[in-house]
Design a protein around this motif. Sequence first.
Motif, short mmCIF file in Angstrom:
data_model
loop_
_atom_site.label_atom_id
_atom_site.label_comp_id
_atom_site.label_asym_id
_atom_site.label_seq_id
_atom_site.Cartn_x
_atom_site.Cartn_y
_atom_site.Cartn_z
N GLN A 60 -15.25 10.07 -10.65
CA GLN A 60 -16.20 9.20 -9.94
C GLN A 60 -15.49 8.54 -8.78
O GLN A 60 -14.25 8.48 -8.73
N SER A 61 -16.26 8.02 -7.85
CA SER A 61 -15.67 7.41 -6.67
C SER A 61 -14.84 6.18 -7.01
O SER A 61 -13.90 5.85 -6.29
N LYS A 62 -15.14 5.50 -8.11
CA LYS A 62 -14.35 4.32 -8.50
C LYS A 62 -12.95 4.70 -8.99
O LYS A 62 -12.07 3.85 -9.08
N ASP A 63 -12.72 5.98 -9.30
CA ASP A 63 -11.42 6.44 -9.76
C ASP A 63 -10.44 6.69 -8.61
O ASP A 63 -9.25 6.90 -8.84
N ILE A 64 -10.95 6.70 -7.39
CA ILE A 64 -10.12 6.98 -6.21
C ILE A 64 -10.01 5.70 -5.40
O ILE A 64 -11.01 5.04 -5.14
N ARG A 65 -8.77 5.36 -5.00
CA ARG A 65 -8.55 4.15 -4.21
C ARG A 65 -7.94 4.50 -2.86
O ARG A 65 -6.95 5.22 -2.80
N ALA A 66 -8.54 3.96 -1.82
CA ALA A 66 -7.98 4.05 -0.48
C ALA A 66 -7.51 2.66 -0.10
O ALA A 66 -8.27 1.70 -0.20
N MET A 67 -6.26 2.55 0.33
CA MET A 67 -5.72 1.22 0.62
C MET A 67 -4.79 1.23 1.81
O MET A 67 -4.23 2.27 2.17
N VAL A 68 -4.65 0.07 2.40
CA VAL A 68 -3.73 -0.17 3.52
C VAL A 68 -2.75 -1.24 3.07
O VAL A 68 -3.17 -2.32 2.64
N ASP A 69 -1.47 -0.94 3.16
CA ASP A 69 -0.43 -1.86 2.70
C ASP A 69 0.01 -2.75 3.85
O ASP A 69 0.59 -2.28 4.83
N LEU A 70 -0.27 -4.05 3.73
CA LEU A 70 0.12 -5.01 4.77
C LEU A 70 1.18 -5.99 4.28
O LEU A 70 1.37 -7.03 4.90
N THR A 71 1.85 -5.68 3.19
CA THR A 71 2.92 -6.56 2.73
C THR A 71 4.06 -6.50 3.73
O THR A 71 4.47 -5.44 4.19
#
Length: 133
Positions: A84-95
């Motif tokens: 499902q789409s909730k199983d995939i995460r797209a993220m941008v790391d700004l630390t």
Amino acid sequence: MIAFLRNLLLEDFWLKLFSLALAALIWFTVSFVSQKGVRTDTRVFSSLPVRVLSAADDVRNFKVSPDAVEITVQGDLEILQNLQSKDIRAMVDLTGVAAAHELRKRVEVAVPAGVAYLRVAPAEVQVVFPPDR
């Protein structure tokens, strides 16, 4: 020269024949297992939101543009059917990013085990920093 070749072939003949048979058995086993009929397929997930990952003490409200991406994944047919789409995460790391005017960051994708992501579109997003108060 003939004595050398005869010695090369006939010395320890049974050991060499056993080694050849064992190598052939291993090769057939590996080739059979690798062709065992694992059916793979690809699937496209559209409009997945891009999450912003920042340090815990950074309370600024970052925004990314565009705020959604399209991700193409590949994997076993049975796994993809249950994905499902909730199983995939797209993220941008700004630390570690203090401030910037124009900042483009690469989108990182996290998928479950047994699934590989092939493509993310767009690959980079623009980070919009909140105005200073």
